[in-house]
Design a protein around this motif. Structure first.
Motif, PDB file in Angstrom:
ATOM      1  N   HIS A 117      35.540  36.838  51.057  1.00 16.46           N
ATOM      2  CA  HIS A 117      34.667  37.776  51.759  1.00 16.46           C
ATOM      3  C   HIS A 117      33.434  38.074  50.902  1.00 16.46           C
ATOM      4  N   PRO A 118      32.237  38.119  51.504  1.00 14.29           N
ATOM      5  CA  PRO A 118      30.999  38.385  50.749  1.00 14.29           C
ATOM      6  C   PRO A 118      31.043  39.690  49.945  1.00 14.29           C
ATOM      7  N   GLU A 119      31.716  40.720  50.437  1.00 11.54           N
ATOM      8  CA  GLU A 119      31.813  41.972  49.685  1.00 11.54           C
ATOM      9  C   GLU A 119      32.633  41.777  48.415  1.00 11.54           C
ATOM     10  N   ALA A 120      33.690  40.951  48.505  1.00  9.82           N
ATOM     11  CA  ALA A 120      34.497  40.651  47.321  1.00  9.82           C
ATOM     12  C   ALA A 120      33.672  39.879  46.300  1.00  9.82           C
ATOM     13  N   VAL A 121      32.879  38.937  46.782  1.00 10.31           N
ATOM     14  CA  VAL A 121      32.003  38.168  45.892  1.00 10.31           C
ATOM     15  C   VAL A 121      31.034  39.109  45.184  1.00 10.31           C
ATOM     16  N   GLU A 122      30.451  40.020  45.914  1.00 11.17           N
ATOM     17  CA  GLU A 122      29.490  40.977  45.334  1.00 11.17           C
ATOM     18  C   GLU A 122      30.148  41.812  44.235  1.00 11.17           C
ATOM     19  N   ILE A 123      31.369  42.233  44.459  1.00 19.29           N
ATOM     20  CA  ILE A 123      32.089  43.045  43.468  1.00 19.29           C
ATOM     21  C   ILE A 123      32.415  42.218  42.222  1.00 19.29           C
ATOM     22  N   MET A 124      32.795  40.972  42.425  1.00 19.64           N
ATOM     23  CA  MET A 124      33.263  40.128  41.314  1.00 19.64           C
ATOM     24  C   MET A 124      32.161  39.371  40.591  1.00 19.64           C
ATOM     25  N   LYS A 125      30.957  39.320  41.133  1.00 22.02           N
ATOM     26  CA  LYS A 125      29.950  38.360  40.661  1.00 22.02           C
ATOM     27  C   LYS A 125      29.580  38.471  39.186  1.00 22.02           C
ATOM     28  N   ASP A 126      29.610  39.644  38.604  1.00 26.19           N
ATOM     29  CA  ASP A 126      29.233  39.772  37.200  1.00 26.19           C
ATOM     30  C   ASP A 126      30.423  40.113  36.310  1.00 26.19           C
ATOM     31  N   LYS A 127      31.627  39.921  36.840  1.00 30.60           N
ATOM     32  CA  LYS A 127      32.852  40.213  36.097  1.00 30.60           C
ATOM     33  C   LYS A 127      33.405  38.930  35.484  1.00 30.60           C
ATOM     34  N   GLN A 128      34.065  39.074  34.361  1.00 29.80           N
ATOM     35  CA  GLN A 128      34.737  37.934  33.749  1.00 29.80           C
ATOM     36  C   GLN A 128      36.103  37.798  34.409  1.00 29.80           C
ATOM     37  N   ILE A 129      36.102  37.233  35.584  1.00 26.82           N
ATOM     38  CA  ILE A 129      37.305  37.057  36.386  1.00 26.82           C
ATOM     39  C   ILE A 129      37.667  35.583  36.377  1.00 26.82           C
ATOM     40  N   THR A 130      38.951  35.299  36.427  1.00 30.27           N
ATOM     41  CA  THR A 130      39.373  33.902  36.371  1.00 30.27           C
ATOM     42  C   THR A 130      39.193  33.216  37.718  1.00 30.27           C
ATOM     43  N   SER A 185      41.409  31.462  39.140  1.00 30.41           N
ATOM     44  CA  SER A 185      42.639  31.641  39.923  1.00 30.41           C
ATOM     45  C   SER A 185      42.643  32.994  40.633  1.00 30.41           C
ATOM     46  N   ALA A 186      42.033  34.020  40.031  1.00 26.60           N
ATOM     47  CA  ALA A 186      41.939  35.316  40.697  1.00 26.60           C
ATOM     48  C   ALA A 186      41.031  35.226  41.917  1.00 26.60           C
ATOM     49  N   ILE A 187      39.985  34.438  41.810  1.00 24.75           N
ATOM     50  CA  ILE A 187      39.092  34.231  42.957  1.00 24.75           C
ATOM     51  C   ILE A 187      39.846  33.484  44.055  1.00 24.75           C
ATOM     52  N   ALA A 188      40.610  32.485  43.661  1.00 24.48           N
ATOM     53  CA  ALA A 188      41.396  31.729  44.643  1.00 24.48           C
ATOM     54  C   ALA A 188      42.417  32.644  45.315  1.00 24.48           C
ATOM     55  N   PHE A 189      43.001  33.574  44.567  1.00 27.98           N
ATOM     56  CA  PHE A 189      43.957  34.524  45.138  1.00 27.98           C
ATOM     57  C   PHE A 189      43.272  35.420  46.160  1.00 27.98           C
ATOM     58  N   SER A 190      42.054  35.873  45.838  1.00 27.80           N
ATOM     59  CA  SER A 190      41.348  36.755  46.777  1.00 27.80           C
ATOM     60  C   SER A 190      41.026  36.020  48.074  1.00 27.80           C
ATOM     61  N   GLU A 191      40.865  34.713  47.983  1.00 26.80           N
ATOM     62  CA  GLU A 191      40.608  33.895  49.174  1.00 26.80           C
ATOM     63  C   GLU A 191      41.821  33.910  50.109  1.00 26.80           C
ATOM     64  N   LYS A 192      43.011  33.972  49.513  1.00 29.80           N
ATOM     65  CA  LYS A 192      44.229  33.932  50.305  1.00 29.80           C
ATOM     66  C   LYS A 192      44.680  35.309  50.772  1.00 29.80           C
ATOM     67  N   SER A 193      44.029  36.367  50.304  1.00 28.99           N
ATOM     68  CA  SER A 193      44.408  37.714  50.702  1.00 28.99           C
ATOM     69  C   SER A 193      44.102  37.925  52.172  1.00 28.99           C
ATOM     70  N   PRO A 194      44.957  38.681  52.863  1.00 31.09           N
ATOM     71  CA  PRO A 194      44.712  38.910  54.289  1.00 31.09           C
ATOM     72  C   PRO A 194      43.442  39.720  54.506  1.00 31.09           C
ATOM     73  N   ARG A 195      42.838  39.509  55.652  1.00 29.79           N
ATOM     74  CA  ARG A 195      41.632  40.240  56.016  1.00 29.79           C
ATOM     75  C   ARG A 195      42.019  41.601  56.585  1.00 29.79           C
ATOM     76  N   TYR A 196      41.291  42.613  56.208  1.00 28.98           N
ATOM     77  CA  TYR A 196      41.554  43.962  56.680  1.00 28.98           C
ATOM     78  C   TYR A 196      40.343  44.504  57.422  1.00 28.98           C
ATOM     79  N   ASP A 197      40.587  45.248  58.458  1.00 24.78           N
ATOM     80  CA  ASP A 197      39.527  45.903  59.211  1.00 24.78           C
ATOM     81  C   ASP A 197      39.243  47.236  58.537  1.00 24.78           C
TER      82      ASP A 197
END
Length: 133
Positions: free
Chosen positions: A100-113, A115-127
């Protein structure tokens, strides 16, 4: 504070050349310090100590690779230039697919792995409208 990286001066025994940490050296000198912690290099390396560390986040790496691709640089050329496997370049190109673009915005300047990004891709979408406050 990180130690200075120094190399023995072959022309002046007992003296050292600063390879990394010039600003720290001058700051310490200005403060009146006469000693500093140092790491002594045993080989005259052409790169500095800090250049051995990649501080670019996976999302920043993705953005840089995508910009190069947009400008006509092939994944093969990027891989050759960065000394990476082409598969790694292609993985980076697809890193944010499904995130999700909002997740990308939150993570963009973080030292995140990656695999954590791949995990966020598999997370269910919430309204968001159904979130409790």
């Amino acid at each position: 504070m990180e130690p200075l990286m120094v190399f023995p001066n072959k022309k002046q025994p007992g003296q050292y050349l600063i390879m990394d940490g010039h600003l720290r050296y001058h700051a310490l000198k200005e403060l009146g310090n006469t000693e500093a912690d140092c790491i002594v290099a045993h080989e005259d390396e052409s790169f500095t100590y800090n250049n051995k560390i990649n501080r670019v986040s996976p999302i920043q790496e993705h953005a840089m690779i995508m910009k190069a691709i947009k400008n006509g640089v092939s994944p093969e050329r990027i891989a050759a230039t960065l000394k990476l496997k082409v598969d790694r370049v292609r993985e980076t190109m697809n890193l944010l697919n499904g995130v999700h673009p909002e997740a990308v915005e939150i993570m963009k300047d973080k030292q995140i792995t990656r695999s954590a990004i791949a995990f966020s891709e598999k997370s269910p979408r919430y309204d968001k409208s159904k979130w409790r406050r």
